[in-house]
Design a protein around this motif. Sequence first.
Motif, PDB file in Angstrom:
ATOM      1  N   ARG A  86     -63.204  57.629  32.219  1.00  0.00           N
ATOM      2  CA  ARG A  86     -61.856  57.937  31.743  1.00  0.00           C
ATOM      3  C   ARG A  86     -60.815  57.168  32.547  1.00  0.00           C
ATOM      4  O   ARG A  86     -59.746  56.846  32.047  1.00  0.00           O
ATOM      5  CB  ARG A  86     -61.611  59.444  31.840  1.00  0.00           C
ATOM      6  N   SER A 108     -61.252  57.724  23.216  1.00  0.00           N
ATOM      7  CA  SER A 108     -61.506  57.231  24.558  1.00  0.00           C
ATOM      8  C   SER A 108     -62.340  58.283  25.268  1.00  0.00           C
ATOM      9  O   SER A 108     -61.851  59.386  25.542  1.00  0.00           O
ATOM     10  CB  SER A 108     -60.195  56.993  25.313  1.00  0.00           C
ATOM     11  N   ILE A 115     -55.439  57.914  21.020  1.00  0.00           N
ATOM     12  CA  ILE A 115     -55.106  56.849  21.968  1.00  0.00           C
ATOM     13  C   ILE A 115     -53.683  56.357  21.677  1.00  0.00           C
ATOM     14  O   ILE A 115     -53.434  55.769  20.621  1.00  0.00           O
ATOM     15  CB  ILE A 115     -56.114  55.690  21.851  1.00  0.00           C
ATOM     16  N   LEU A 137     -61.192  49.650  26.276  1.00  0.00           N
ATOM     17  CA  LEU A 137     -60.125  50.362  25.571  1.00  0.00           C
ATOM     18  C   LEU A 137     -59.135  49.415  24.914  1.00  0.00           C
ATOM     19  O   LEU A 137     -58.616  49.712  23.831  1.00  0.00           O
ATOM     20  CB  LEU A 137     -59.410  51.299  26.545  1.00  0.00           C
ATOM     21  N   ARG A 187     -62.063  51.963  31.381  1.00  0.00           N
ATOM     22  CA  ARG A 187     -61.831  52.838  30.231  1.00  0.00           C
ATOM     23  C   ARG A 187     -62.324  52.166  28.957  1.00  0.00           C
ATOM     24  O   ARG A 187     -62.144  50.969  28.749  1.00  0.00           O
ATOM     25  CB  ARG A 187     -60.349  53.186  30.126  1.00  0.00           C
ATOM     26  N   GLN A 188     -62.919  52.972  28.090  1.00  0.00           N
ATOM     27  CA  GLN A 188     -63.540  52.460  26.881  1.00  0.00           C
ATOM     28  C   GLN A 188     -63.047  53.201  25.650  1.00  0.00           C
ATOM     29  O   GLN A 188     -62.467  54.280  25.735  1.00  0.00           O
ATOM     30  CB  GLN A 188     -65.065  52.582  26.969  1.00  0.00           C
ATOM     31  N   ALA A 189     -63.294  52.580  24.502  1.00  0.00           N
ATOM     32  CA  ALA A 189     -63.039  53.217  23.211  1.00  0.00           C
ATOM     33  C   ALA A 189     -64.353  53.273  22.449  1.00  0.00           C
ATOM     34  O   ALA A 189     -65.165  52.342  22.511  1.00  0.00           O
ATOM     35  CB  ALA A 189     -62.004  52.434  22.409  1.00  0.00           C
TER      36      ALA A 189
END
Length: 255
Positions: A61, A52, A21, A82, A65-67
């Motif tokens: 995506r 991610s 990231i 994210l 958006r996430q982590a």
Amino acid sequence: LERRGPDLDTGPFVVRIETPIPALVDEVQGLYRDYPLDEGGGLADFHVVVLSPSGPLGMRRWWRRQATVILDEDRPFEPLPLDMAVPMLEWSINWCAATRANQYVMIHAAVLERDGRALVLPGVSGAGKSTLCAGLALRGWRLLSDEFALIRPGDGALDPWPRPISLKNTSIELIRRWAPDAHMSTPVPNTNKGTVAHLRPPADSVRQAHEAAMPAWLVFPVFAPGAVPSLTRVPKARAFFRLADCSFNYPSLGI
């Protein structure tokens, strides 16, 4: 950072951080720039990967958006937005120590040292320990840790683990005014602790990450807006039980 990750010598633990990231790479470089690389042959105590999600997880995506974090191939936490990747990384490293480092008696406390003597500041979230810790670390005290008092059972000494100091909400601006030249990560709002930012530890504290200190003072900070600073002596028995309540592993060690 993207493929294998550097093995950072943080004192008692070697931490491998891996992430593709770009924004997190920039933050890690800013917060951890003073840490030496470990030369112990590629073995890390903690291996933390922050990703991610993409591919089969599909549209996340590009939308919300996430982590997500992987700790030694396990996924103990739910993904977060994210922009929370930096707090997620720091919380994950803390979790690794809190659940695995049972060679120490671990107390949730900030720890600083001056003239060979250590100040231990146990406290729950919101008590002001991190703000006080940051202020002292920026005024000549050596930072041992913002989160962990790592007590060696054999001799009672404290091993340092100087890492970025977690600041929350109004403490962020307070420390910025106190030390405008200090490096701080980008504040992240809407976490379960409010707005969070991390302060880079002083380079001298990082260089002394293998120098233990003996505890000399035990102070339980309590923050109250507008209160006049004061000290109240705590009886030894009560202090012991309050300290035990702040321990991650005291009951399981049987000592």
